[in-house]
Design a protein around this motif. Structure first.
Motif, PDB file in Angstrom:
ATOM      1  N   SER A   1     -23.412  54.928  37.382  1.00 40.72           N
ATOM      2  CA  SER A   1     -22.057  54.168  37.189  1.00 40.72           C
ATOM      3  C   SER A   1     -22.268  52.559  36.726  1.00 40.72           C
ATOM      4  N   ALA A   2     -23.195  52.224  37.650  1.00 40.25           N
ATOM      5  CA  ALA A   2     -23.372  50.851  37.667  1.00 40.25           C
ATOM      6  C   ALA A   2     -24.076  50.320  36.122  1.00 40.25           C
ATOM      7  N   THR A   3     -25.024  51.411  35.622  1.00 38.63           N
ATOM      8  CA  THR A   3     -25.727  51.232  34.280  1.00 38.63           C
ATOM      9  C   THR A   3     -24.681  51.306  33.358  1.00 38.63           C
ATOM     10  N   ASN A   4     -23.525  52.295  33.435  1.00 41.77           N
ATOM     11  CA  ASN A   4     -22.666  52.672  32.621  1.00 41.77           C
ATOM     12  C   ASN A   4     -21.665  51.292  32.362  1.00 41.77           C
ATOM     13  N   PHE A   5     -21.432  50.514  33.466  1.00 40.33           N
ATOM     14  CA  PHE A   5     -20.545  49.534  33.405  1.00 40.33           C
ATOM     15  C   PHE A   5     -21.217  48.310  32.676  1.00 40.33           C
ATOM     16  N   ILE A   6     -22.556  48.138  33.086  1.00 35.67           N
ATOM     17  CA  ILE A   6     -23.361  47.016  32.478  1.00 35.67           C
ATOM     18  C   ILE A   6     -23.420  47.178  30.732  1.00 35.67           C
ATOM     19  N   PHE A   7     -23.726  48.499  30.581  1.00 40.03           N
ATOM     20  CA  PHE A   7     -23.855  48.827  29.039  1.00 40.03           C
ATOM     21  C   PHE A   7     -22.614  48.419  28.219  1.00 40.03           C
ATOM     22  N   ASN A   8     -21.236  48.778  29.029  1.00 39.64           N
ATOM     23  CA  ASN A   8     -20.052  48.535  28.263  1.00 39.64           C
ATOM     24  C   ASN A   8     -19.862  47.135  28.217  1.00 39.64           C
ATOM     25  N   TRP A   9     -20.092  46.316  29.391  1.00 40.82           N
ATOM     26  CA  TRP A   9     -20.091  44.975  29.382  1.00 40.82           C
ATOM     27  C   TRP A   9     -20.711  43.975  28.286  1.00 40.82           C
ATOM     28  N   VAL A  10     -21.999  44.485  28.162  1.00 44.24           N
ATOM     29  CA  VAL A  10     -22.964  43.804  27.341  1.00 44.24           C
ATOM     30  C   VAL A  10     -22.559  44.325  25.938  1.00 44.24           C
ATOM     31  N   TYR A  11     -22.073  45.374  25.712  1.00 47.52           N
ATOM     32  CA  TYR A  11     -21.716  45.795  24.238  1.00 47.52           C
ATOM     33  C   TYR A  11     -20.341  44.780  23.913  1.00 47.52           C
ATOM     34  N   SER A  12     -19.450  44.633  24.841  1.00 47.77           N
ATOM     35  CA  SER A  12     -18.322  44.023  24.732  1.00 47.77           C
ATOM     36  C   SER A  12     -18.702  42.621  24.411  1.00 47.77           C
ATOM     37  N   MET A  13     -19.351  41.887  25.298  1.00 45.97           N
ATOM     38  CA  MET A  13     -19.741  40.689  24.878  1.00 45.97           C
ATOM     39  C   MET A  13     -20.369  40.284  23.530  1.00 45.97           C
ATOM     40  N   PHE A  14     -21.058  41.139  22.839  1.00 46.56           N
ATOM     41  CA  PHE A  14     -21.682  41.116  21.478  1.00 46.56           C
ATOM     42  C   PHE A  14     -20.610  41.520  20.340  1.00 46.56           C
ATOM     43  N   LYS A  15     -19.948  42.389  20.677  1.00 47.48           N
ATOM     44  CA  LYS A  15     -19.049  43.028  19.748  1.00 47.48           C
ATOM     45  C   LYS A  15     -17.690  42.272  19.461  1.00 47.48           C
ATOM     46  N   PHE A  16     -17.346  41.995  20.693  1.00 44.92           N
ATOM     47  CA  PHE A  16     -16.030  41.149  20.471  1.00 44.92           C
ATOM     48  C   PHE A  16     -16.249  39.668  21.052  1.00 44.92           C
ATOM     49  N   GLU A  17     -16.753  38.824  20.122  1.00 46.66           N
ATOM     50  CA  GLU A  17     -17.140  37.433  20.309  1.00 46.66           C
ATOM     51  C   GLU A  17     -15.957  36.757  20.530  1.00 46.66           C
TER      52      GLU A  17
END
Length: 263
Positions: free
Chosen positions: A25-41
């Protein structure tokens, strides 16, 4: 993979499995957060607090919590009542029937996910005719798809249970059919809930649904005390689910007058 790994663990397997699920669950959240940080600048945290917006979001989130609370109270409450009056064997039958129904319900929920953004977007854009058309389409498709899934399962339920479990409590077959019928009624509630979320006026419908659905607990306790059969709890759930859909339609028509219940 985690379940396979359990055979090689020398200490508490349940604790190890729980820890691995936490890591997932923690890894899934972190991956989504990192992806959003780079994808939606252009989306960044604003530390300023708009009290009016915050108040509205907090109120909406608070009333939204009633949905999982309602599901938990109905599920675990029925578990406890059945266990108290009829013992763990009937309780096991209840759990098995819910597993089968949950698998079918999860499939139809994927369809609802496709409709929700379109309904919310069209309502927020003031395209009320499109919102109405999407609402009707979602209701019809949800219901028909659910029927297409439960009818063959209902007719083959004995074969499915024999193949899956071999031996099982005698009440399981009737329980499963009742739960599937209940879920077919409840699938009509999903489109209503989606439109109400789009309007943002969810307080009334959440409170009414909570009261109606959770009333199964005191009612079943009362009826079981008078010696009613174990199937009574499902008859109650069927009736209460139908009442909940009817009440929700009434609330929807008051909130969004474009919807005509006669249609």
């Amino acid at each position: 993979v985690f379940v396979v790994l359990l055979q090689y663990v020398q200490y508490d397997k349940l604790l190890f499995y729980g820890f691995l699920m936490l890591v997932t669950s923690a890894t899934n959240f972190i991956f989504n957060w990192v992806y959003s940080m780079f994808k939606f600048e252009n989306i960044r945290l604003d530390r300023r607090v708009n009290k009016e917006i915050f108040r509205g979001l907090f109120s909406f989130s608070l009333w939204s919590l009633l949905d999982p609370i309602t599901v938990t109270c109905r599920g675990q409450g029925c578990n406890m009542v059945l266990n108290a009056f009829f013992g763990p064997v009937v309780n096991a039958a209840y759990g098995i029937s819910n597993q089968i129904s949950g698998a079918i319900d999860g499939f139809t929920n994927n369809l609802s996910i496709a409709f929700r953004p379109q309904i919310i977007q069209s309502y927020s854009s003031g395209e009320y005719s499109r919102t109405k058309a999407l609402f009707y389409s979602m209701s019809r498709i949800n219901y028909m798809l659910h029927l297409m899934l439960i009818i063959p399962v209902a007719f083959s339920i004995s074969y499915i249970l024999d193949l899956w479990l071999g031996s099982y409590p005698s009440e399981t077959r009737i329980f499963t059919i009742c739960v599937m019928i209940m879920q077919t009624i409840n699938c009509l509630h999903a489109p209503i809930s989606t439109v109400m979320v789009a309007t943002g006026k969810i307080k009334k419908i959440k409170i009414v649904s909570f009261i109606i659905i959770c009333s199964v607990i005191p009612l079943s306790v009362l009826l079981f005390s008078f010696g009613f059969s174990v199937y009574t709890i499902y008859y109650l759930l069927l009736v209460l689910s139908a009442i909940n859909v009817w009440a929700s339609v009434k609330i929807l028509c008051q909130t969004f007058p474009t919807i005509n219940p006669a249609e």
